[in-house]
Scaffold this motif. Structure first.
Motif, PDB file in Angstrom:
ATOM      1  N   ALA A  30      11.334  -3.701   7.000  1.00 49.24           N
ATOM      2  CA  ALA A  30      10.418  -2.997   6.093  1.00 49.24           C
ATOM      3  C   ALA A  30      11.108  -2.685   4.768  1.00 49.24           C
ATOM      4  CB  ALA A  30       9.917  -1.716   6.748  1.00 49.24           C
ATOM      5  N   PHE A  31      12.367  -2.268   4.822  1.00 51.21           N
ATOM      6  CA  PHE A  31      13.106  -1.972   3.590  1.00 51.21           C
ATOM      7  C   PHE A  31      13.281  -3.242   2.754  1.00 51.21           C
ATOM      8  CE2 PHE A  31      16.824  -1.481   0.971  1.00 51.21           C
ATOM      9  CZ  PHE A  31      16.761  -0.170   0.510  1.00 51.21           C
ATOM     10  N   ALA A  32      13.652  -4.347   3.390  1.00 47.73           N
ATOM     11  CA  ALA A  32      13.849  -5.603   2.653  1.00 47.73           C
ATOM     12  C   ALA A  32      12.548  -6.087   2.023  1.00 47.73           C
ATOM     13  CB  ALA A  32      14.412  -6.667   3.587  1.00 47.73           C
ATOM     14  N   LEU A  33      11.430  -5.924   2.740  1.00 46.43           N
ATOM     15  CA  LEU A  33      10.144  -6.350   2.178  1.00 46.43           C
ATOM     16  C   LEU A  33       9.765  -5.487   0.970  1.00 46.43           C
ATOM     17  CD1 LEU A  33       8.120  -7.059   5.445  1.00 46.43           C
ATOM     18  CD2 LEU A  33       9.145  -8.725   3.880  1.00 46.43           C
ATOM     19  N   MET A  34      10.088  -4.200   1.019  1.00 47.47           N
ATOM     20  CA  MET A  34       9.809  -3.359  -0.145  1.00 47.47           C
ATOM     21  C   MET A  34      10.692  -3.742  -1.324  1.00 47.47           C
ATOM     22  SD  MET A  34       9.116   0.440   1.397  1.00 47.47           S
ATOM     23  CE  MET A  34       7.637   0.789   2.368  1.00 47.47           C
ATOM     24  N   ALA A  35      11.945  -4.051  -1.045  1.00 47.98           N
ATOM     25  CA  ALA A  35      12.829  -4.485  -2.129  1.00 47.98           C
ATOM     26  C   ALA A  35      12.344  -5.811  -2.726  1.00 47.98           C
ATOM     27  CB  ALA A  35      14.263  -4.621  -1.607  1.00 47.98           C
ATOM     28  N   ARG A  36      11.887  -6.715  -1.890  1.00 47.59           N
ATOM     29  CA  ARG A  36      11.347  -7.974  -2.402  1.00 47.59           C
ATOM     30  C   ARG A  36      10.055  -7.738  -3.181  1.00 47.59           C
ATOM     31  NH1 ARG A  36      13.255 -12.640  -0.128  1.00 47.59           N
ATOM     32  NH2 ARG A  36      12.078 -13.538  -1.868  1.00 47.59           N
ATOM     33  N   GLU A  37       9.282  -6.723  -2.770  1.00 49.05           N
ATOM     34  CA  GLU A  37       8.066  -6.374  -3.510  1.00 49.05           C
ATOM     35  C   GLU A  37       8.412  -5.898  -4.916  1.00 49.05           C
ATOM     36  OE1 GLU A  37       3.810  -6.127  -3.535  1.00 49.05           O
ATOM     37  OE2 GLU A  37       5.206  -6.954  -2.053  1.00 49.05           O
ATOM     38  N   LEU A  38       9.592  -5.285  -5.057  1.00 47.09           N
ATOM     39  CA  LEU A  38      10.079  -4.859  -6.373  1.00 47.09           C
ATOM     40  C   LEU A  38      10.801  -5.989  -7.115  1.00 47.09           C
ATOM     41  CD1 LEU A  38      11.494  -1.347  -5.362  1.00 47.09           C
ATOM     42  CD2 LEU A  38       9.380  -1.812  -6.625  1.00 47.09           C
ATOM     43  N   ASP A  39      10.748  -7.188  -6.561  1.00 41.67           N
ATOM     44  CA  ASP A  39      11.363  -8.373  -7.168  1.00 41.67           C
ATOM     45  C   ASP A  39      12.878  -8.233  -7.243  1.00 41.67           C
ATOM     46  OD1 ASP A  39      11.237 -10.931  -8.114  1.00 41.67           O
ATOM     47  OD2 ASP A  39      10.959 -10.350 -10.210  1.00 41.67           O
ATOM     48  N   LEU A  40      13.475  -7.709  -6.185  1.00 39.34           N
ATOM     49  CA  LEU A  40      14.923  -7.553  -6.103  1.00 39.34           C
ATOM     50  C   LEU A  40      15.473  -8.530  -5.063  1.00 39.34           C
ATOM     51  CD1 LEU A  40      15.183  -3.644  -6.123  1.00 39.34           C
ATOM     52  CD2 LEU A  40      15.425  -5.217  -8.056  1.00 39.34           C
ATOM     53  N   PRO A  41      16.630  -9.127  -5.303  1.00 34.73           N
ATOM     54  CA  PRO A  41      17.221 -10.079  -4.344  1.00 34.73           C
ATOM     55  C   PRO A  41      17.775  -9.354  -3.124  1.00 34.73           C
ATOM     56  CG  PRO A  41      18.694  -9.762  -6.214  1.00 34.73           C
ATOM     57  CD  PRO A  41      17.442  -9.007  -6.539  1.00 34.73           C
ATOM     58  N   ALA A  42      16.972  -9.271  -2.082  1.00 26.86           N
ATOM     59  CA  ALA A  42      17.352  -8.537  -0.879  1.00 26.86           C
ATOM     60  C   ALA A  42      17.329  -9.458   0.329  1.00 26.86           C
ATOM     61  CB  ALA A  42      16.402  -7.356  -0.655  1.00 26.86           C
ATOM     62  N   ARG A  43      18.159  -9.150   1.310  1.00 28.53           N
ATOM     63  CA  ARG A  43      18.201  -9.906   2.559  1.00 28.53           C
ATOM     64  C   ARG A  43      18.563  -8.960   3.695  1.00 28.53           C
ATOM     65  NH1 ARG A  43      23.683 -13.279   0.951  1.00 28.53           N
ATOM     66  NH2 ARG A  43      25.218 -11.652   1.425  1.00 28.53           N
ATOM     67  N   VAL A  44      18.170  -9.329   4.901  1.00 30.14           N
ATOM     68  CA  VAL A  44      18.456  -8.552   6.101  1.00 30.14           C
ATOM     69  C   VAL A  44      19.704  -9.137   6.759  1.00 30.14           C
ATOM     70  CG1 VAL A  44      17.600  -7.822   8.346  1.00 30.14           C
ATOM     71  CG2 VAL A  44      16.029  -7.987   6.415  1.00 30.14           C
ATOM     72  N   VAL A  45      20.617  -8.277   7.125  1.00 29.47           N
ATOM     73  CA  VAL A  45      21.861  -8.704   7.763  1.00 29.47           C
ATOM     74  C   VAL A  45      21.936  -8.073   9.141  1.00 29.47           C
ATOM     75  CG1 VAL A  45      24.373  -8.810   7.585  1.00 29.47           C
ATOM     76  CG2 VAL A  45      22.985  -8.830   5.514  1.00 29.47           C
ATOM     77  N   MET A  46      22.269  -8.904  10.125  1.00 27.30           N
ATOM     78  CA  MET A  46      22.494  -8.399  11.479  1.00 27.30           C
ATOM     79  C   MET A  46      23.964  -8.543  11.812  1.00 27.30           C
ATOM     80  SD  MET A  46      20.783  -9.617  15.056  1.00 27.30           S
ATOM     81  CE  MET A  46      21.481  -9.051  16.620  1.00 27.30           C
ATOM     82  N   GLY A  47      24.484  -7.533  12.462  1.00 22.31           N
ATOM     83  CA  GLY A  47      25.890  -7.561  12.825  1.00 22.31           C
ATOM     84  C   GLY A  47      26.233  -6.413  13.756  1.00 22.31           C
TER      85      GLY A  47
ATOM     86  N   ASN B 214       0.811  -1.216   0.000  1.00 24.23           N
ATOM     87  CA  ASN B 214       0.000   0.000   0.000  1.00 24.23           C
ATOM     88  C   ASN B 214       0.841   1.261   0.000  1.00 24.23           C
ATOM     89  OD1 ASN B 214      -2.185  -1.717   0.112  1.00 24.23           O
ATOM     90  ND2 ASN B 214      -2.419  -1.552   2.346  1.00 24.23           N
ATOM     91  N   THR B 215       2.012   1.219   0.606  1.00 20.94           N
ATOM     92  CA  THR B 215       2.841   2.425   0.750  1.00 20.94           C
ATOM     93  C   THR B 215       4.044   2.444  -0.179  1.00 20.94           C
ATOM     94  OG1 THR B 215       4.091   1.354   2.540  1.00 20.94           O
ATOM     95  CG2 THR B 215       2.160   2.658   3.163  1.00 20.94           C
ATOM     96  N   LEU B 216       4.271   1.384  -0.933  1.00 24.75           N
ATOM     97  CA  LEU B 216       5.477   1.320  -1.750  1.00 24.75           C
ATOM     98  C   LEU B 216       5.524   2.432  -2.786  1.00 24.75           C
ATOM     99  CD1 LEU B 216       8.069  -0.146  -2.554  1.00 24.75           C
ATOM    100  CD2 LEU B 216       6.693  -1.652  -4.009  1.00 24.75           C
ATOM    101  N   ALA B 217       4.402   2.732  -3.422  1.00 29.57           N
ATOM    102  CA  ALA B 217       4.396   3.774  -4.457  1.00 29.57           C
ATOM    103  C   ALA B 217       4.789   5.121  -3.876  1.00 29.57           C
ATOM    104  CB  ALA B 217       3.021   3.841  -5.109  1.00 29.57           C
ATOM    105  N   ASP B 218       4.350   5.436  -2.654  1.00 31.36           N
ATOM    106  CA  ASP B 218       4.711   6.713  -2.031  1.00 31.36           C
ATOM    107  C   ASP B 218       6.201   6.777  -1.727  1.00 31.36           C
ATOM    108  OD1 ASP B 218       2.041   7.381  -2.127  1.00 31.36           O
ATOM    109  OD2 ASP B 218       1.639   6.597  -0.114  1.00 31.36           O
ATOM    110  N   PHE B 219       6.794   5.623  -1.347  1.00 28.87           N
ATOM    111  CA  PHE B 219       8.226   5.611  -1.032  1.00 28.87           C
ATOM    112  C   PHE B 219       9.074   5.716  -2.296  1.00 28.87           C
ATOM    113  CE2 PHE B 219       6.799   4.319   3.058  1.00 28.87           C
ATOM    114  CZ  PHE B 219       7.842   4.526   3.948  1.00 28.87           C
ATOM    115  N   VAL B 220       8.655   5.033  -3.353  1.00 25.69           N
ATOM    116  CA  VAL B 220       9.450   5.037  -4.583  1.00 25.69           C
ATOM    117  C   VAL B 220       9.344   6.368  -5.302  1.00 25.69           C
ATOM    118  CG1 VAL B 220       9.669   3.974  -6.857  1.00 25.69           C
ATOM    119  CG2 VAL B 220       9.305   2.547  -4.843  1.00 25.69           C
TER     120      VAL B 220
END
Length: 798
Positions: free
Chosen positions: A533-550, A464-470
């Motif tokens: 939230a950022f990774a889910l938006m990137a995946r919504e754009l069909d981009l290979p994204a992952r969350v990294v903790m460190g 719902n909010t991806l278009a506003d962010f992009v």
């Protein structure tokens, strides 16, 4: 005719029982009594081996499965010897017994009423016949709490008991009787030890009794069951009147005394023997479901342990980050690590470069000293080339070390804790950090060759909010930078440590929806929520994204050869997206920590959107390309699924049946080919000789022993109890006259001989039962005997 038939039956019965008269009881035969003692000795040896499965299962489960397999195997072996089953027939009966009784003894939860097997029982028994050996070594003890490992004692006991019983009852040579009769129980004993546990309170007594029974049986069997010829039981010259029972009692007492001495010596010399079992050398397979996602500990590390030193690191290059784990699957509750992107593999002091590694990269040796951090996830992941543990318990840590080269995640199932020290050889990779202003071409293409596992959950608030962010960004890198910029500019940082600012931990669907579409119209959270939230938006754009903790220290902190203390405040989460030619690009969507929301004054719309009246609610319309399904269509779909399920099970059953029937079909084909080869031999004399061979082979398959050196006339006399002697002798003389005669037989004479062969086959079948005819059809005796005869003939020619 009737009298002759009865005389034949009485004669066969007398020959089988070993008696000299018609009314001789079976137990009066020395062969039967010797076989009974052999079976009893084998049963005791197998039972001693079955006892060893008790401790590993923590109770009666192991004993029930093993002793049940022993009883079933002995029963099959006795029946096979009595009914003279072939090896193939004995094998098939053992397989059927395994499938029929395996559910009751090893998989009772899959049966009906704890006994009747089901389709699930047959399927699991088939799979566990080879998978159960691994499962028994990798499950936590006691294994009785799991459903499946009990197949190992049942199957091993069934196989060894069947082989041992068949051997002592059917083999003739004493050497082979003792060899197989002792080897099979020894194998069961060895399996119980190797697949067992360190807890074996009866191990010494079990071994001593096994050796004592084996010694007594071997000595008795060597003397063909005659106690007077045995050295222990033999009568002395001075005490010829001493009863045999008394000498047996004295010999038993002496044997028990010797056993007591051996047991006492072992207990005194080795009160705590080191029992070597296979589970000490087998590392259980990695199951990531047993280890929670490190992202669930983020709030605890960053807030609760904010000022605590988690570990110190030395040798970290300037600007580098300490990776803990990369998460690539979101299930709606947790962003977790999956095994599907690249399998975890055992790692050690040396690790070869992976598929996505740079073999020419410089190697940095980074050392870690753990203080207040604990867990299975190993700080210092990345493109590892080796891990060297230097603290106490290094062997245990190395044995449980796994590494995923595609995600740069490392873990040790033993877990690190305070006092753990280790060094990692880390390949240096260029920092592709879009958040820090790294100049990258805006037309970068996402790397579609790297497959990220598909997440089963989807957050509606993201779509719902991806278009506003992009906004008006076009290329993938532009879109990601725009999303990152919106989060950093319009979001607020809060991790629950400031009173009055609500910021809940977690990254569930509800929490992410609250971040993006909360009632306060403010995005409030920390690295955990913003990175997800950022990774889910990137995946919504069909981009290979992952969350990294460190972890990474403040920008002003020194690194390199100076030890750096990493605190909970240095814990972070970021996002990586893979592009072609440049690899993983890092994005930090979390707002600065000093960008906090105001509590007392109402916050304006953070996106400065114009105040317009919301459009009227328009009822959602269905896609015109997908008309609503009628009830009949739904029913048809359900029926189709049911039919597909039935067809699948039918095909599975047909496949299993075909697999079981394949040996029988192969045997029938071999015999048919042999008959055709004999009947179509080039020389007429060979065709006639082949006809007599066909008769001998049929008699052999029916269980009649025809000496290979016997002439045709002698063979006919031997088979006279099965066919009329006149028919056999006539057939033998005719074949001899044609084979050894001077003129070559004509085709008419060949056909006459084969007609007589078919007549003799019919006489054989008339005197045999239906079961005997069926067994003869699929017996291997004639095939094996023919192969042995050909070998002897070739040896004689040489």
């Amino acid at each position: 005719m009737s009298t002759g038939t009865h005389a034949h039956v009485d004669h066969s019965r007398s020959a089988f029982t070993g008696g000299t008269t018609r009314r001789a009881a079976p137990w009066q035969s020395p062969t039967v009594r010797r076989g009974a003692v052999d079976v009893a000795a084998v049963a005791v040896l197998l039972s001693l081996g079955a006892i060893g499965f008790g401790p590993v299962f923590g109770g009666h489960h192991g004993h029930l499965a093993a002793l049940g397999g022993v009883l079933l195997g002995i029963t099959i072996g006795v029946l096979a010897a009595w009914r003279k089953w072939s090896r193939l027939g004995t094998l098939l009966v053992a397989m059927v017994g395994y499938l029929l009784l395996g559910g009751a003894l090893a998989l009772p939860s899959t049966t009906i009423a704890g006994f009747v097997p089901t389709i699930e029982t047959v399927q699991r028994l088939t799979l566990l016949s080879w998978q159960g050996w691994r499962d028994l070594l990798t499950v936590a003890l006691p294994a009785g709490q799991f459903d499946g490992p009990a197949v190992v004692p049942f199957l091993s006991a069934l196989v060894t008991a069947t082989i041992a019983t068949s051997a002592v009852l059917r083999l003739v040579t004493l050497r082979w009787v003792l060899l197989v009769g002792l080897a099979a129980p020894s194998v069961l004993l060895l399996v119980g030890i190797l697949w067992g546990s360190h807890s074996a309170p009866l191990a010494t007594l079990q071994g001593v009794l096994f050796a004592a029974v084996a010694l007594v049986w071997t000595s008795w069997r060597s003397q063909l069951g005659d106690p007077r010829a045995h050295a222990i039981f033999g009568r002395s010259a001075r005490h010829t009147r001493v009863p045999r029972l008394r000498q047996a009692a004295l010999a038993g007492a002496a044997l028990l005394a010797a056993s007591a001495v051996v047991v006492g010596s072992l207990a005194w010399l080795a009160p705590h023997p080191d029992r070597n079992v296979l589970r000490d050398h087998i590392v259980p397979p990695l199951d990531l479901r047993e280890h929670p996602s490190p992202l669930t500990l983020f709030r605890h590390l960053s807030a609760t342990l904010e000022e605590e030193t988690l570990f110190t690191v030395q040798g970290l290059p300037d600007g580098a980050r300490v990776r803990l784990a990369a998460m690539d699957v979101y299930d709606g509750d947790v962003y977790s690590v999956s095994e599907s992107s690249a399998a975890f593999s055992h790692a050690g002091e040396t690790i070869l470069p992976g598929e996505f590694s740079d073999e020419q990269a410089a190697i940095d040796r980074v050392t870690f000293s753990i203080e207040n951090y604990s867990g299975v996830w190993l700080p210092g992941g990345g493109d590892l080339r080796g891990v060297d543990f230097t603290s106490d318990g290094a062997e245990r840590l190395e044995a449980g070390l796994f590494h995923n080269p595609a995600t740069g995640t490392a873990l040790t199932t033993a877990g690190v804790e305070e006092g753990t020290t280790y060094a990692v050889d880390l390949a240096r990779t260029p920092v592709q950090d879009a958040a820090l202003g790294k100049d990258l071409p805006l037309d970068l293409v996402p790397d579609s060759s790297f497959r990220i596992p598909r997440s089963p959950a989807r957050v509606d608030a993201v779509g719902n909010t991806l278009a506003d962010f992009v906004a008006d960004a076009v290329t993938p890198l532009e879109q990601l930078r725009q999303i990152e910029s919106t989060f950093r500019q319009d979001g607020f940082f809060a991790n629950g440590t400031d009173e009055g600012i609500p910021s809940y931990a977690g990254h569930t669907i509800t929490r992410i929806a609250q971040l993006l579409e909360g009632k306060s119209k403010q995005m409030i959270g920390d690295d955990e929520q913003y990175a997800v939230a950022f990774a889910l938006m990137a995946r919504e754009l069909d981009l290979p994204a992952r969350v990294v903790m460190g972890f990474y220290p403040d920008k002003g902190s020194d690194a390199g050869n100076v030890p750096v203390a990493i605190t909970g405040d240095d814990a972070h989460a970021w996002v990586e997206v893979r592009f072609e030619d440049v690899g993983w690009v890092t994005f930090d969507p979390t707002p600065p920590e000093d960008q906090t929301p105001e509590v007392n004054t109402p916050e304006p719309n953070p996106r400065n959107e114009p105040q317009v009246l919301p459009p009227p609610d328009i009822p959602e319309e269905r896609d015109p390309r997908e008309p609503p399904r009628a009830e009949s269509e739904v029913d048809h779909k359900d029926d189709a699924g049911a039919v597909a399920t039935i067809v699948k099970w039918v095909l599975l059953g047909v496949g299993v049946l075909a697999l079981l029937l394949l040996p029988f079909v192969l045997i029938a084909w071999l015999k048919m080919r042999r008959r055709k080869r004999r009947r179509t031999a080039p020389r007429p004399a060979d065709r006639i000789s082949g006809g007599w061979s066909e008769v001998v082979d049929l008699a052999t398959d029916l269980g009649h022993d025809v000496p290979p050196q016997a002439t045709r006339v002698e063979a006919a006399m031997t088979l006279g109890d099965r066919i009329p002697t006149g028919s056999g002798l006539t057939m033998a003389n005719r074949v001899d006259s044609h084979v050894f005669g001077v003129p070559e037989p004509t085709d008419v004479e060949v056909e006459a001989v084969w007609t007589a062969v078919d007549s003799l086959r019919g006489e054989f079948h008339e005197n045999a039962s239906m079961w005997q005819r069926l067994r003869a059809r699929f017996s291997l005796r004639s095939l094996v005997a023919g192969r042995r005869a050909r070998r002897q003939e070739q040896a004689a020619r040489r």
